[in-house]
Design an enzyme around this catalytic site. Structure first.
Site, PDB file in Angstrom:
ATOM      1  CB  CYS A 192      -0.919  -0.011   1.219  1.00 23.01           C
ATOM      2  SG  CYS A 192      -1.859  -1.541   1.422  1.00 23.01           S
ATOM      3  CB  CYS A 230       0.416   6.833  10.753  1.00 16.83           C
ATOM      4  SG  CYS A 230      -0.974   6.911   9.620  1.00 16.83           S
ATOM      5  N   PRO A 246       1.713   7.765  -0.416  1.00 16.57           N
ATOM      6  CG  PRO A 246       2.523   9.754   0.519  1.00 16.57           C
ATOM      7  CD  PRO A 246       1.868   8.445   0.894  1.00 16.57           C
ATOM      8  N   GLY A 247       4.262   7.432  -1.542  1.00 14.18           N
ATOM      9  CA  GLY A 247       5.475   6.983  -2.191  1.00 14.18           C
ATOM     10  C   GLY A 247       6.781   7.347  -1.521  1.00 14.18           C
TER      11      GLY A 247
END
Length: 651
Positions: free
Chosen positions: A128, A270, A131-132
């Site tokens: 997943c 997170c 954003p990278g």
């Protein structure tokens, strides 16, 4: 405000040189002093803080997590944008970001990749990935190049082919585009971006479906990011974690099933709720029945403050509009209230099965990172390893019935698809319980294309084009098998990939693979300079990888010559000095066509490469205007500042 944390890329051609410049210019005593900042408007509060000693007066910029490439800047944004020294640093960091030389990333977000212990030649799966930022960190780790004596990165054929693979996956269409954008800027032959459900990935390779490393940074409630995104607090519900637990277990199991024997997997969120963290890890260990073990990482990153994982916890429940929690003692009480909370959300009851895998005591090997301890966001990390002598049980993977899609959250780390929350402990319609931004939209934007990658050797036409280019540029060391084309482009764009990415793309079993990015573009069909000696010209994206390997048509340039070329105008050979190595190299070429212009920077730590077109009498760079401007200004400001006389004349 969170402190500014960032990493320099060790595969960017200017990364090492820019890092050295930053240390030389901004680590000096007083370089980032806030003295003399105007005390008007929004600066009054910052100036008062500085006077009171609230701002760090010693070393506001320092290395992070024991890494040579990671840094922390401990200055408020107001000071960073107003005070003279910090403002210079702020402008420097913006320029580095535009060049792709640094990535802004929270300190705790760097930890999963560090504990994963990636390295060159490994096959890595990021389930997943949007954003990278973790994907970029993994690319830096798996494609690390050997260092020359002067500290510059020098790619070799062996380093390119043996770089490994970082397969980053994302289902949500918008966020997959964000992921692709970041990986595209990395320009790395080991990168592969795919667009699939994490629970239903196609086989990724004919004989290599297992990965050496797997990162499961799963969808979560994101309550650990409230310091960075306080608006999330308004949508917080006590039962959100229960709604996400089953999805997280399914994704974690899917990741573990892709893990090679002896391989490592990092499970991270997170979030701070144990239902999304320790409960998921406990469920994994119970389902694996000894085939997975929780790794003790107590000796890693000793300077990072953390707390051990929890051995016991309670499961909250709450109504749709209620923010007060009722704690459920066991699954039976949840059933009495009409809530379908999975039994694995509670701590595993004492049993021989739990004791055989070390539960619950082994959960203390997990890491809990709290905002007040590490001056960052909240995070949870657990490292698991496949045990060599134990196969995964046949029923390890949860039932696929109603398997939900996975995606990444608006806070940049994780969230959950609304369709997955049903039966997860929420009273009423699950979709109404999650924010609109968290709903996964699988479709890609209409402007984003998906296409099959095909080996250049699969077509007689593309094979002849690639072989012609390899001969023209003197790239005999690179095999044609490592070049791919998109099947809708008729070979107009050619991509260089590592051996591991090649194996994934070449496998017949990946016919349904939905890939957005594969490797780095190195050639495109020359449709403008008809007199060129080769039908394929060099692309700026990949010239940094090819130039050191080119036995022909790599032309050295001085910094002043590169500055002139970066103005974007045609430079006649006759206007270059007669003793210029660039002029000599250009005039010695028998054929017109593409060349690689290579400029050794004065600092001796990097070489700036640019793709150019050598015409009959002049040379022009083949670089887009935005990148050309950024390179020109970077060269002028940081590496080749004008002499005092030239600066005075310009004034």
């Amino acid at each position: 405000d969170l402190p500014v944390t960032f990493r320099f890329s060790n595969t960017n051609p200017l990364g090492a040189a820019l890092a050295a410049y930053m240390q030389r210019e901004f680590l000096q005593q007083g370089a980032l002093a806030v003295d003399g900042m105007p005390e008007t408007g929004d600066n009054v509060e910052a100036s008062a803080d500085a006077a009171a000693g609230a701002l760090p007066q010693q070393r506001p910029l320092y290395p992070l997590l024991g890494m040579e490439t990671a840094w922390k800047l401990d200055l408020p944004k107001t000071v960073l944008r107003k005070a003279a020294g910090p403002k210079r640093l702020h402008c420097f960091l913006k320029r580095c970001t535009e060049l792709g030389a640094i990535s802004r990333q929270e300190a705790v977000s760097m930890i999963p990749a560090l504990l994963l212990r990636g390295g060159q030649g490994l096959r890595v799966l990021d389930l997943c990935a949007s954003p990278g930022m973790k994907t970029l960190q993994l690319l830096d780790m798996t494609a690390e190049r050997p260092q020359a004596n002067d500290g510059a990165s020098v790619p070799t054929v062996a380093a390119i082919r043996g770089a490994g693979a970082v397969v980053s996956n994302e289902l949500d269409g918008r966020r997959c585009c964000m992921l692709a954008h970041h990986v595209l800027k990395a320009r790395n032959p080991a990168g592969l971006v795919i667009h699939h459900n994490a629970l239903a990935l196609p086989p990724l390779g004919e004989h290599g479906e297992r990965f050496d490393r797997v990162l499961c940074d799963v969808p979560c409630s994101g309550d650990g990011t409230i310091r960075k995104a306080p608006q999330l607090l308004a949508g917080w519900r006590p039962n959100r974690s229960s709604a996400l637990h089953q999805l997280q277990v399914r994704i974690a199991c899917a990741g573990a099933a892709r893990l090679a024997v002896g391989g490592r997997m990092v499970y991270s969120t997170c979030a701070l709720s144990p239902i999304e963290n320790e409960a998921v890890v406990a469920a994994l260990l119970m389902r694996a029945r000894g085939a997975l073990e929780l790794v003790d990482c107590s000796q890693d990153l000793p300077d990072m403050p953390r707390r051990p994982g929890l051995e016991s916890w309670e499961v909250p429940a709450g109504a749709r509009q209620a923010k007060t929690a009722v704690f459920l003692r066991n699954p039976a009480e949840a059933a009495e209230r009409g809530l379908e909370v999975p039994p694995s959300a509670w701590p595993p009851p004492a049993s021989p099965e739990a004791s055989s895998v070390g539960l619950p005591a082994v959960l203390t090997r997990c890491w809990r990172l709290y905002p007040h301890l590490c001056d960052s966001g909240g995070f949870f990390v657990a490292v698991l390893q496949r045990v060599a002598d134990r196969p995964l049980p046949d029923d390890f993977l949860p039932s696929p019935a109603g398997a939900p899609p996975a995606e990444t959250a608006p806070n940049g780390e994780a969230a959950a698809d609304a369709t997955t929350a049903a039966g997860g402990g929420i009273e009423g319609a699950a979709e109404e319980e999650l924010p609109e931004e968290a709903v996964c939209k699988e479709e890609l934007p209409s402007s984003q294309k998906e296409a099959m990658f095909a080996a250049a050797t699969a077509s007689e036409r593309t094979q002849s084009l690639v072989e012609e280019a390899l001969d023209f540029y003197g790239l005999e060391g690179l095999p044609a098998d490592n070049f791919f084309v998109r099947n809708e482009g008729e070979g107009r764009n050619v991509y260089l990939v590592s051996d591991a990415v090649r194996d994934v793309l070449s496998a017949s079993s990946t016919a349904g693979l939905r890939a957005l990015i594969g490797g780095v573009r190195v050639f495109d069909e020359n449709r403008f300079l008809k007199s060129s000696g080769c039908k394929m010209r060099l692309c700026q994206e990949g010239v940094q990888w090819l130039a050191p390997l080119m036995r022909r048509r790599a032309c050295p340039a001085t910094p002043s010559e590169m500055m002139r070329l970066l103005e974007g105008t045609k430079v006649p050979f006759a206007e270059l000095p007669e003793a210029s190595p660039l002029r000599e190299a250009l005039e010695s070429l028998q054929a017109q066509g593409s060349v690689a212009v290579v400029c050794a920077l004065p600092c001796g730590r990097a070489k700036l490469c640019a793709a150019g077109e050598r015409g009959a009498e002049c040379l022009t760079l083949f670089v887009n205007q935005h990148e050309m401007r950024e390179l020109r200004e970077t060269l002028q400001e940081f590496f080749c500042p004008p002499s005092p006389a030239a600066a005075a004349e310009a004034v």
